[in-house]
Design an enzyme around this catalytic site. Structure first.
Site, PDB file in Angstrom:
ATOM      1  CB  SER A  47      -0.945   0.012   1.209  1.00 35.67           C
ATOM      2  OG  SER A  47      -0.224  -0.181   2.410  1.00 35.67           O
ATOM      3  CG  ASP A 344      -3.900   5.408   7.217  1.00 37.72           C
ATOM      4  OD1 ASP A 344      -2.719   5.230   7.588  1.00 37.72           O
ATOM      5  OD2 ASP A 344      -4.364   4.890   6.176  1.00 37.72           O
ATOM      6  CG  HIS A 347      -1.059   3.673   4.593  1.00 35.29           C
ATOM      7  ND1 HIS A 347      -2.264   3.250   5.126  1.00 35.29           N
ATOM      8  CD2 HIS A 347      -0.520   2.587   3.980  1.00 35.29           C
ATOM      9  CE1 HIS A 347      -2.448   1.966   4.842  1.00 35.29           C
ATOM     10  NE2 HIS A 347      -1.402   1.541   4.158  1.00 35.29           N
TER      11      HIS A 347
END
Length: 680
Positions: A47, A344, A347
């Protein structure tokens, strides 16, 4: 028999970088014309790199607001409020945005680059975790991404076309592995147990890097692990565990896991570099770049609580709760994400991603890895449009040296003069690498305070060598056997090591170290050893003296081992081995392929004819000697040095521009620059 002339090569060249990728923020400015030598980017990972694949796998948090709010004004599948590190790298290099693999179908979709990364992906395949009673976040691993890469290559044409695409692309493999460790930590495994996963994770990364190199990749960037112990998610999960680093506030034992991963990754990459000297394999130090933001947040424009998430719920020290993840009901983003490092809790914000990208591109104050795979630097100067460096002995003041310096001296040795005198040997000139290192120090002092010196060094390309051939020629001309001369190799390589270490200590970020040429192909030595030579002494393919080339190969093996050690000691510096041996050998073995005549071992300029047109008593320029009618047909100019035509071919090889498959353009020119010197 005394050797009459000594080789002139760059011994230490300090060349200023021709271009910067940075505007005020350290990335390419919109109004600036940027250049690149890559056609596209292929990226793999999770991610931290996924620009949209996860949308096609599962409807995760990144598929809903407030993700994407800062730049795109909508969710795009990126796990951030805006752009990722890979977005900034692509922008800075001026290449197209790669297509998320799962969003493409045809060759046209993928010809401009592909992003195979998937949010939640692991390095290890799903069965590894299932067999240990662990559940992965998504059913995607590096094995899947490697398979997708193979399918894309098949779409792009014949094997020749595939390799051409790979050779002109930048490959970014990672960051990958964080989810492997998070899956285990989330499954109540101890940090000690998770550490046993590291060799498997690094092994999976190795397989992918080896696969892309086998497919033709010339430049592969492998980012390391981020400081796991600084993740708000893990800080909240382990908040009662203690063991915090006093400087950063991060959990030390989790950072130990990340550092263990990075050490193993660096060792693995060093092994791959030795196995693939023609590929540039660059370690990108994400750990250092992120840690810098955590330790000194205000320096980079962040607020004083760098470990708190911008988007989350329930407040607390880290504003993170797994039951109220960003985007869930009752959560909200902070008023200004640019003040936060973490978006968050897992990330990074766009602002942090920009800073990290700047660090990796050598564009910001975050001193992480150099731009060894980025913009234009210098290989052979004309190709890159950088200034010609001033010969040191022709300059006097700072203005003479600010645009670069060439410290090389024809006939210079790596080893000190006393070394030879103590063995009854006579150097060609009274200059060694020790002299050149001192001259370098004097130039630095002229350039200003230490801060200015380091700034100059960081923005320069250093070329250390070729050096050492005169050490061996002096010994051979002094009637030492090849076996005796081989004992000099560790001392010569050790001296080169000292110089490379010195320039790195001065702030160098990119150092190119050319290896030894095939000495046994030198017309001068072929003529000198001709009378005592036996048929078995000659390589049947090249006609060169095999035992003297063995000496050169011994030197290059020792040089590569030494450089591997320096890379481990200095992971933030790009230390590139330039395979001059291979580039020259190619010209000798296949002369017509490169426009030379069929007798590549003859000198153009010499006297008395003979097999090699070389006579040490009638050296080029002496009475009775003459140059050939067309030097461009010859590899050797005077039996010791190369013609301009050969130098051009060698330079093209080292700049990844010609059919001579030597060093890739990991430090070199744009297409236009290579065209300037006639490579294309």
């Amino acid at each position: 028999m005394a050797l009459q002339f000594a080789r002139l090569f760059l011994a230490i060249a300090l060349v200023r970088a021709a271009a910067s990728l940075s505007d005020g923020d350290g990335v390419a400015g919109r109004g600036r014309q940027t250049t690149t030598r890559y056609g596209r980017v292929f990226s793999f990972g999770d991610s931290l790199t996924d620009t949209g694949n996860a949308l096609h796998v599962a409807a995760g948090p990144a598929s809903r607001p407030p993700y994407g709010e800062t730049f795109f004004r909508r969710p795009t599948g990126r796990a951030s409020d805006g752009r990722l590190v890979v977005d900034f790298i692509v922008e800075a290099l001026g290449v197209p945005q790669p297509t998320p693999y799962l969003a493409g179908k045809t060759a046209a979709d993928f010809r401009r680059g592909v992003n195979f990364a998937v949010g939640g992906a692991t390095a290890l395949y799903s069965q590894f975790f299932k067999s240990r009673g662990l559940n992965t976040f998504v059913p995607v691993s590096l094995t899947n991404q490697t398979g997708w890469f193979g399918k894309v290559l098949q779409l792009l044409g014949t094997v020749h076309e595939q390799r051409k695409v790979a050779a002109t692309s930048l490959f970014i493999v990672g960051e990958i592995g964080i989810n492997d460790y998070l899956v285990a930590l989330g499954g109540n495994r101890t940090v000690g147990e998770v550490k046993t996963f590291v060799p498997y994770v690094v092994g999976a990364i190795r397989l992918l890097v080896a696969d892309v190199i086998a497919a033709g990749a010339r430049t592969v960037v492998v980012p390391g692990m981020i400081p796991l112990g600084c993740e708000p998610q893990l800080l909240a999960q382990f908040h009662q565990a203690g063991e915090y680093d006093p400087e950063s506030g991060c959990i030390a034992r989790l950072n130990d896991l990340a550092e263990l991963h990075n050490r193993a990754l660096n060792r693995m990459l060093s092994g791959l570099r030795r196995a693939h000297p023609g590929a540039a394999i660059v370690y990108a130090d994400l750990y250092r770049a992120v840690t810098d933001l955590i330790v000194s947040p205000r320096r980079y424009g962040f607020r004083e609580r760098p470990l708190a998430a911008c988007c989350g719920g329930r407040g607390g020290a880290y504003n993170f709760d797994t039951a109220a993840f960003c985007g869930s009901p009752g959560t909200a983003a902070c008023a200004d994400p640019s003040e936060y490092v973490s978006w968050d809790g897992v990330h990074f914000t766009e602002a942090a991603n920009r800073r990290i990208a700047c660090a990796l591109l050598q564009g910001s104050d975050v001193t992480a890895p150099p731009n060894s795979w980025g913009a234009t630097e210098a290989g052979r100067l004309e190709a890159l449009g950088v200034p010609q460096p001033t010969p040191y002995l022709a300059g006097k003041k700072a203005a003479d040296f600010r645009r670069g310096v060439n410290f090389a001296v024809g006939g210079a040795t790596a080893l000190d003069l006393q070394f030879f005198k103590s063995r009854g040997l006579k150097p060609f000139v009274p200059v060694s690498l020790r002299n050149q290192t001192r001259w370098f120090s004097k130039v630095l002092q002229l350039l200003g305070p230490v801060h200015e010196q380091r700034k100059v060094a960081a923005a320069s390309l250093f070329i250390v060598g070729e050096i050492g051939i005169n050490d061996y020629l002096i010994a051979l001309s002094g009637n030492l056997t090849v076996g005796e001369v081989k004992t000099f190799v560790p001392l010569v390589v050790g001296t080169i090591r000292s110089v490379v270490a010195d320039v790195i200590a001065a702030g160098a970020r990119t150092v190119v170290v050319p290896g030894m040429i095939p000495i046994g192909c030198e017309p001068q030595l072929l003529a000198q050893f001709r009378q005592g030579g036996r048929t078995g002494d000659y390589d049947p393919k090249s006609g060169c003296l095999a035992r003297i080339n063995d000496l050169a190969e011994l030197h290059n093996r020792a040089l590569n081992r030494m450089l591997g050690g320096l890379r481990r000691s200095h992971p933030g510096t790009a230390i590139v081995y330039a395979d001059v041996y291979r580039a020259v050998t190619d010209l000798i073995v296949s002369p017509r392929k490169y426009g030379f005549r069929d007798r590549p071992l003859d000198a153009c300029c010499g006297g008395r004819g003979g097999a090699y047109n070389i006579n040490t008593t009638a050296f080029c320029g002496s009475p009775g000697t003459a140059a050939c009618a067309d030097p461009s047909e010859y590899v050797s100019w005077d039996g010791v040095h190369f013609t301009e035509a050969a130098h051009r071919r060698i330079a093209c090889a080292l700049l990844q521009g010609s059919d001579v498959p030597a060093l890739p353009n990991s430090w070199g020119a744009t297409e236009a620059g290579r065209r300037r010197i006639g490579c294309v």
